[in-house]
Design a protein around this motif. Structure first.
Motif: not given
Length: 163
Positions: A3-11, A35-41, A67-72
């Motif tokens: 599985h490949i998971l894409s996890v959007l998190v607070n930087d 891990v790297g920057e995303s399209e969202e600042p 987890l608090v810092d996990v957005i999506k």
């Protein structure tokens, strides 16, 4: 199943450590993580490759959402994706074998990025199978060092997120 998971998190500091710790505590092996920057600042994208059945991956997703810092969290495995890895490989090469090695890397759309007195450094991108095939062809020359980034991936086209 892989599985490949894409996890959007607070930087934020320590987010990577918390995610890796959560997966480790639940005995999930991380095959690769990038891990790297995303399209969202202010947000970063983690791409995690792991193994498990559908039920297990559902539990992983639920735990990550706690987890608090996990957005999506998105499991990209059931969607068409573009997945790539970057590899640098230093291979033994004397002046008489350099042309031969260059001929091997060219069909892989790889490139020689550094030349030493007895080595060449090759840069290649692609899926794991392509990079492994290139390594197999370079092994007879003597692999000195390898660095691989792990998988990074994005879904093709629009992706439907369950509500």
């Amino acid at each position: 199943m892989r599985h490949i998971l894409s996890v959007l998190v607070n930087d934020q500091p320590r987010v990577l450590a918390r995610v890796a710790n959560l997966l480790g505590r639940r005995n999930f092996n991380i095959e690769s993580i990038s891990v790297g920057e995303s399209e969202e600042p202010g947000l970063s994208r983690m791409v995690i490759v792991t193994h498990g059945d559908e039920r297990t991956m559902e539990q992983v997703s639920k735990q990550l959402h706690k987890l608090v810092d996990v957005i999506k969290v998105q499991d990209l495995s059931s969607h068409p994706v573009v997945a790539r890895e970057l590899m640098l490989v230093k291979v033994g090469a004397n002046p008489s074998t350099r042309t031969e090695i260059a001929g091997i890397v060219e069909p892989f759309r790889a490139s020689v990025v550094d030349v030493g007195s007895n080595t060449l450094m090759v840069q290649a991108t692609g899926d794991r199978e392509k990079l492994d095939a290139l390594l197999d062809l370079l092994r007879p020359y003597g692999i000195k060092e390898i660095a691989r980034t792990g998988v990074t991936a994005l879904p093709r086209g629009p992706i439907k997120v369950p509500s």
